[in-house]
Design a protein around this motif. Structure first.
Motif, short mmCIF file in Angstrom:
data_model
loop_
_atom_site.label_atom_id
_atom_site.label_comp_id
_atom_site.label_asym_id
_atom_site.label_seq_id
_atom_site.Cartn_x
_atom_site.Cartn_y
_atom_site.Cartn_z
N GLU A 36 12.37 -12.15 44.93
CA GLU A 36 12.89 -11.23 44.32
C GLU A 36 13.13 -9.80 45.39
N ARG A 37 12.44 -9.76 46.38
CA ARG A 37 12.61 -8.87 47.41
C ARG A 37 14.16 -9.30 48.11
N ARG A 38 14.45 -10.34 48.01
CA ARG A 38 15.73 -10.77 48.57
C ARG A 38 16.88 -10.61 47.44
N TYR A 39 16.56 -10.96 46.37
CA TYR A 39 17.72 -10.96 45.27
C TYR A 39 17.99 -9.57 44.75
N LEU A 40 17.10 -8.58 44.58
CA LEU A 40 17.46 -7.56 44.11
C LEU A 40 18.38 -6.66 44.95
N THR A 61 19.55 -1.10 38.00
CA THR A 61 18.51 -1.84 37.62
C THR A 61 17.89 -2.48 38.84
N ALA A 62 18.88 -2.99 39.85
CA ALA A 62 18.27 -3.67 40.86
C ALA A 62 17.50 -2.61 41.78
N ARG A 63 18.05 -1.64 41.81
CA ARG A 63 17.51 -0.51 42.77
C ARG A 63 16.00 0.08 42.20
N ASP A 64 15.93 0.33 40.88
CA ASP A 64 14.96 0.49 40.19
C ASP A 64 13.63 -0.40 40.33
N GLY A 65 14.00 -1.65 40.22
CA GLY A 65 13.03 -2.80 40.34
C GLY A 65 12.35 -3.04 39.22
N ARG A 114 11.25 -9.67 31.44
CA ARG A 114 11.44 -8.60 32.67
C ARG A 114 13.05 -8.97 32.81
N GLY A 115 13.74 -9.49 32.09
CA GLY A 115 15.20 -9.73 32.37
C GLY A 115 16.24 -8.73 31.76
N LEU A 116 17.52 -8.43 32.59
CA LEU A 116 18.62 -7.69 31.76
C LEU A 116 19.72 -8.63 31.99
N VAL A 117 20.20 -9.29 30.90
CA VAL A 117 21.16 -10.13 31.00
C VAL A 117 22.48 -9.57 30.67
N LEU A 118 23.59 -9.34 31.42
CA LEU A 118 24.55 -8.88 31.23
C LEU A 118 25.87 -9.79 31.44
N VAL A 119 26.52 -10.19 29.91
CA VAL A 119 27.27 -11.22 29.70
C VAL A 119 28.77 -10.50 29.56
N LEU A 174 31.04 -0.56 34.01
CA LEU A 174 29.49 -0.51 33.42
C LEU A 174 28.55 -1.62 33.67
N VAL A 175 28.91 -2.68 33.56
CA VAL A 175 28.26 -3.72 33.85
C VAL A 175 27.62 -3.84 35.23
N GLN A 176 28.53 -3.59 36.30
CA GLN A 176 28.15 -3.12 37.58
C GLN A 176 27.17 -2.25 37.90
N TRP A 177 27.48 -1.10 37.25
CA TRP A 177 26.55 -0.09 37.34
C TRP A 177 25.27 -0.33 36.94
N LEU A 178 25.04 -0.88 35.69
CA LEU A 178 23.73 -1.27 35.04
C LEU A 178 23.03 -2.12 36.01
N ALA A 179 23.82 -3.18 36.59
CA ALA A 179 23.03 -4.03 37.50
C ALA A 179 22.71 -3.47 38.73
N VAL A 180 23.53 -2.76 39.33
CA VAL A 180 22.95 -1.82 40.42
C VAL A 180 21.77 -0.95 40.30
#
Length: 1013
Positions: A195-199, A290-294, A341-346, A282-288
């Motif tokens: 996850e340290r690499r994936y996020l 969320t990944a930064r917040d961890g 712990r997941g955020l699934v953006l379809v 918006l999907v990309q914003w949520l992904a970015v």
């Protein structure tokens, strides 16, 4: 009485032994064999170990009651109730054996709650007792319970049993925690390392967006996410509250929230939005974020990519399906989703074939049921699936709203900052604010991006004809965008879609509507299908129309049975295109007098051939009205090829209207409507009068088109003309207060200019501006309100208060330490002026005050204007006799009581202005003749000839002013009285024009100047 007070009347040595008799004596140990140790096992009047009967318990209660009555002091209740109180207390003590609890639980309750349980268990025991007796009974019960619990805690078995209970409770808690840990295992080191690499990968991968469909030379197709992302608004209809019979049912309420907050209140959201509205961004914003917040692990799953492989992926295949190059540890995705712990953006339900949507729904719901506790977002265009498609599964439906004007401005500024092209930003914003059809097009990030790119490619200019912009937008929406996103080929070609869309648009234009029934649209498509070869084989009219609505990005379904265009400008553009192709120019010209056809006519000129353009423009000029003449001028930007003679005629006719040279011309021009705003020039190349006319026109149109009017006025915010600057201040109330203050007012040159405030919001905005030396406050405002909006009172030099009916005390103005000029008009409640002596006040104007007091103390005055009646018999009775006045204006009724008596007191006067209504006597003129420095005399028209009286010769007067002249006044008597006049100023009455020659002939040696109002 309180239990503690009762304890003073009952010795513990008596109560404790009596309470102890109520319970059996047990042996040592914890009593584990007989646990739980219930109270019915402990009492001595129950079971096989009974040593007391009800009679004995009553005896104990009687001893307690008697002991209370026999104690010193006033008895707690009447003695004749002794037996009844004893019976009631007996019933409550016997209730100890009926409580369903053990001793540990009783101690945990406390004596108060235990007593309450006994009262409820022996309900009715206090019936018939007096208030004092009931109070004693309750107090005695609590006191007895205190000793009961004390007895429990002293028993040898109680401590042991308490420790056992605590030990067992801890063991149960440990077991439950162990079970929870087993169910939610902590990620192992491999998961954490991955996850340290994936996020960071997700944050970087989705931190740039692609604008599909652009092929411009100087504009990249990828931009930082921060540039394109705006906090857009999403809405949902909140359910009605069920009404009770006879009540009015609450209407549905629209709930608005920031789109990125959609998942904060719900774990499952279906987000709908039109083409280009920002769903994917918006999907990309949520992904970015969320990944930064961890705090969660995001999965971005574009359905158009997933469906290519056939079967939709399991969690283990999520990353492979979207082309992620990282390989997770085995079982990692399931562990993440299993832990919630997941955020699934379809993304993009509308981008897959209709046949696959139910399969997608089943796949999504299977994941949700298998892995509860995660967050899920699904995006779609509005018409891809029916309303409430996932409502039964707990999905909240939200709809993205169009960008607001502020959003567009923010987007344009960010875009140009990222493109490192700030020099084009201001010009584009002005175009967006003044050109209405362009503004209507810029309602989502996709179209805003296209407009910015086209504007930059053309080095700060939009296409000469707006047609290029629409053509690029249509090509992007109808074909290139879907193709470049890797989607399956569209079912209809671009030309086929245009043919069908323009027929629908023309039908709407002819009907004067922006919405039609679906049934009507289907009939139009059905008639067109035989002539549209590429569409004929795609199915019936219903199928083809559904494809147009879903994929074109131009049509939408606002209701179940209605259809319209996403932008009115596309409707007008396509309708005009079809009208020109079909040769319907006469139809278009015949509707020119309807304002809603303006854009259709302009687009028809863009589509027409040169000869057709000339015919259409001449038809507009033939009507000979300002609005249609200006409409013809607006059409020229769309006429790439046109007969030069026609172009010259249009420009010549419109040149007589624009720019307006006076206020009257400006008012006439504004009657042509908001179309005028985009035609207004300047400020470069305009005279001061023309610049003033342009700002007046824009101000008049502000209520109809505030954005466009603001864009015009913003261009004049650095203009030097005082009339222009006054117009910019005076029109503040027609705009948003804060925006206008920031965009226009705070940039103005303050020289000789008043800032006027009339409302609370304007006062608040004033507090945030750079300091103003001249301030005007209109209407009733208290002194604290005035002082509160002036951040730097020491900078104020001139203050004007108008029609303030609340203001009484001027003492607060002492904080204006630099105040030199003060005007009070219509402030009838103001009385005391003495406090103003602490300011360096040099000039004072008073109008319509009821009874000013303290003016005599204002010795620093040099200029005084009075437009009201003065008290007393002489001017010096009210005015400051010690002031070195140089200028004095006396208005209509000012001297009704005083005449000019006392005027000679101010021997320093250089200028005297008279507009009095009382006739001037010889004595009055005598006062004037004793003014040694008087060189300037101003007279109002109302003085001629009656009021002037016997005017003496005033040889020292060299300047004469005549105000509010109508043109017929007889002023010939002045020539002999004023032989030394060298300058004559003639001020006309408002709206009056006359020949000044007769006046000039009376003063042949003087220079005559006319000021027309």
């Amino acid at each position: 009485m309180e239990p503690a007070v009762l304890g003073g009347k009952l010795a513990s040595s008596l109560v404790a032994p009596l309470v102890k008799k109520l319970f059996v004596t047990g042996g040592p140990g914890a009593g584990l064999v007989d646990r739980p140790v219930r109270l019915d096992r402990l009492v001595s009047f129950r079971g096989e170990r009974r040593t007391l009967g009800e009679k004995e318990v009553r005896g104990l209660a009687g001893k307690l009651v008697a002991g209370s009555l026999d104690s010193p002091g006033e008895p707690p209740f009447p003695r004749d109730e002794t037996e009844a109180v004893t019976d009631a207390l007996t019933a409550r003590l016997l209730a100890l054996g009926d409580l369903d609890m053990d001793d540990v639980q009783a101690v945990r309750l406390g004596h108060g709650e235990l007593a309450a349980r006994l009262r409820r268990q022996a309900a009715g025991s206090a019936d018939g007792l007096s208030t004092d007796a009931r109070y004693f009974l309750d107090s005695a019960t609590e006191w007895a319970c205190l000793h009961v619990l004390e007895f429990f805690t002293r028993r040898s078995t109680f401590v042991a049993r308490t420790l056992v209970a605590q030990t067992r409770g801890q063991a149960e808690l440990i077991a439950k925690v162990d079970e929870l840990i087993a169910r939610v295992p902590k990620p192992d080191a491999r998961d954490t390392a991955f996850e340290r690499r994936y996020l960071p990968y997700v944050a970087e991968q989705h931190n740039r967006i692609t604008i599909y469909g652009l092929d411009l030379r100087d504009s990249p197709d990828r931009w930082p996410l921060e540039v394109a992302y705006l906090s857009l608004e999403a809405t949902t209809e909140e359910e009605r509250t069920a009404a009770l019979p006879g009540e009015y049912a609450d209407p549905e309420r629209t709930v608005r929230l920031a789109a990125e907050d959609a998942l904060r209140t719900r774990d499952r959201v279906l987000l709908r939005g039109d083409a280009g509205s920002g769903k994917t961004t918006l999907v990309q914003w949520l992904a970015v974020t969320t990944a930064r917040d961890g705090d969660r692990v995001p999965y971005v799953l574009p359905l158009r990519t997933l469906t290519r492989a056939g079967a939709l992926p399991s969690p283990a295949a999520f990353l492979t399906a979207v082309g992620c190059p990282l390989t997770p540890p085995e079982g990692w995705a399931e562990r993440v989703l299993g832990a919630g712990r997941g955020l699934v953006l379809v993304d993009g339900l509308d981008e897959i074939p209709a046949a696959d949507r139910h399969r997608t729904r089943d796949w999504l719901l299977a994941l949700i049921r298998a892995f509860p506790g995660n967050r899920w977002l699904l995006t779609s265009r509005p018409t891809a699936v029916r309303p409430d498609w996932l409502a039964a599964e707990g999905f909240r439906e939200l709809a993205l709203t169009p960008m607001r004007r502020d959003d567009v401005t923010t987007f344009v500024r960010r875009w140009h900052a990222a493109a490192e092209a700030p020099e084009f930003e201001a010009r584009l914003l002005d175009s967006l604010h003044t050109k209405r059809d362009l503004a209507r097009l810029a309602t989502n990030p996709l179209m805003c991006g296209l407009i910015c790119a086209l504007h930059r490619e053309r080095r700060g200019y939009l296409p000469t004809g707006r047609k290029e912009l629409y053509d690029a937008a249509l090509t992007m929406l109808l074909a290139r965008r879907d193709r470049e996103r890797g989607m399956e080929a569209v079912e209809l070609s671009e030309e086929a879609q245009l043919e069908l869309l323009q027929r629908l648009a023309y039908a709407l234009v002819l009907s004067g509507r922006t919405e039609m029934a679906v049934e009507t649209a289907e009939s139009i498509v059905e008639r067109a299908l035989p002539s549209v070869a590429s569409a004929a084989g795609q199915g019936n009219a219903t199928t083809v129309l559904r494809a147009l609505v879903l994929r074109s990005g131009l049509l939408r379904r606002p209701g179940e049975d209605s259809l319209d265009f996403v932008h009115r400008t596309f409707q007008d553009y396509l309708g005009a295109r079809y009208a020109v192709e079909e040769g319907h120019l006469d139809v278009i010209a015949g509707h020119a007098d309807h304002t809603q056809w303006e854009d259709v006519i302009r687009m028809a000129v863009a589509h027409a051939r040169p000869g057709e353009r000339a015919v259409l423009l001449r038809r507009l000029l033939a009507e000979d009205t300002p609005r249609l003449t200006l409409l013809a001028l607006a059409c020229l930007e769309h006429a790439t090829a046109l007969d030069p003679a026609v172009r010259a005629e249009v420009e010549a006719r419109a040149g007589a209207l624009i720019p307006p040279g006076s206020k009257e011309d400006a008012k006439a021009l504004a009657e042509a409507g908001p179309l005028v705003l985009e035609l207004l020039p300047g400020p470069e190349g305009l005279t001061d009068a023309e610049a003033h006319g342009v700002t007046v026109t824009a101000s008049l149109l502000a209520p109809h088109e505030p954005g466009g009017a603001l864009a015009v006025l913003r261009r004049f915010r650095e203009h030097a003309s005082l009339d222009v600057r006054r117009q910019l201040v005076g029109t503040w109330g027609r705009f948003d207060t804060d925006e206008y203050a920031v965009e226009v007012l705070d940039h103005l040159d303050r020289t000789a200019l008043f800032m006027t405030c009339a409302t609370r919001s304007q006062r608040a905005a004033l507090a945030g501006m750079r300091p103003w030396k001249r301030l005007e406050f209109l209407g009733s405002q208290t002194m604290p309100e005035i002082l509160g909006c002036v951040a730097n009172p020491h900078t104020v030099e001139e203050l004007r208060l108008v029609d303030n009916h609340e203001l009484t005390d001027l003492s607060g103005l002492s904080s204006f330490s630099s105040l030199q000029r003060l005007q009070l008009l219509g402030c009838e409640s103001v009385r005391e002026f003495g406090r103003l002596s602490a300011t360096p006040l040099r000039e004072l104007l008073l109008s319509a005050l009821s009874h000013p007091v303290g003016l005599q103390e204002l010795s620093s005055l040099t200029r005084l204007y009075l437009v009201q009646r003065l008290p007393g018999e002489r001017l010096t009775d009210c005015l400051p006799a010690t002031a070195a006045l140089e200028y004095l204006f006396l208005g209509r009724s000012t001297t009704d009581n005083t005449g000019l008596r006392g005027l000679s007191c101010w021997s320093t006067l250089k200028c005297l202005s008279l507009a009095v209504s009382a006739p001037l006597t010889t004595s009055d003129w005598s006062e004037v003749t004793r003014l040694p420095y008087l060189t300037e005399l101003h007279l109002n028209w109302s003085l001629f000839p009656r009021v002037l009286g016997a005017m003496p010769v005033l040889p020292a007067v060299t300047t004469l002013g005549l105000a509010n002249l109508q043109g017929g006044e007889d002023v010939s008597g002045l020539t002999a009285c004023l032989p030394g006049v060298r300058d004559v100023f003639l001020q006309t009455a408002p709206g009056t024009r006359f020949d000044p020659a007769p006046y000039a002939a009376l003063f042949p040696d003087a220079e005559v100047t006319v000021d027309e109002r």
